[in-house]
Design a protein around this motif. Structure first.
Motif, PDB file in Angstrom:
ATOM      1  N   GLN A  40       0.507  -1.080  -0.273  1.00  0.00           N
ATOM      2  CA  GLN A  40       0.030  -0.017   0.058  1.00  0.00           C
ATOM      3  C   GLN A  40       0.934   1.222   0.153  1.00  0.00           C
ATOM      4  O   GLN A  40       0.814   2.390  -0.727  1.00  0.00           O
ATOM      5  N   ARG A  94       0.998   4.220  -2.988  1.00  0.00           N
ATOM      6  CA  ARG A  94       1.156   5.726  -2.503  1.00  0.00           C
ATOM      7  C   ARG A  94       1.963   6.075  -3.636  1.00  0.00           C
ATOM      8  O   ARG A  94       1.872   7.160  -4.082  1.00  0.00           O
ATOM      9  N   SER A 146       1.606   5.826  -7.311  1.00  0.00           N
ATOM     10  CA  SER A 146       0.717   6.197  -8.210  1.00  0.00           C
ATOM     11  C   SER A 146       0.788   8.341  -8.241  1.00  0.00           C
ATOM     12  O   SER A 146       0.158   8.463  -9.353  1.00  0.00           O
TER      13      SER A 146
END
Length: 93
Positions: A74, A78, A81
């Protein structure tokens, strides 16, 4: 016959057994340095970690996330992205 006992302090000898051991040692040193930065400037430390993630992903041809799971994936998602926004491209040597 006389026996002589010698005490050798080899605690300052740091010899890597192979390239993998050397890589692990350097990774631990990097992690410690990032922790030290985080103690003084957490935002800067997070930017360094994000940059590291983006550069590792580039070096692995966009497959870095495949080596992660759970919370670490995760965090990488992040960072990735953002598309490396604000991160300079690799320099040519």
């Amino acid at each position: 016959m006389t026996t002589i006992d010698l005490f050798v302090d080899d605690s300052d000898i740091d010899v890597a057994i192979d390239d993998r051991d050397e890589g692990e040692r350097r990774a631990l040193e990097l992690a410690q340095r990032i922790r030290m930065v985080a103690a003084y400037d957490p935002g800067h430390a997070q930017r360094l970690v994000d940059e590291l993630i983006v550069q590792l992903d580039r070096a692995l041809g966009g497959t870095f996330r495949e080596y992660l799971d759970g919370a670490t994936r995760q965090i990488a998602d992040r960072a990735l992205s953002a598309g490396g926004a604000g991160i300079s491209p690799p320099r040519n040597s």
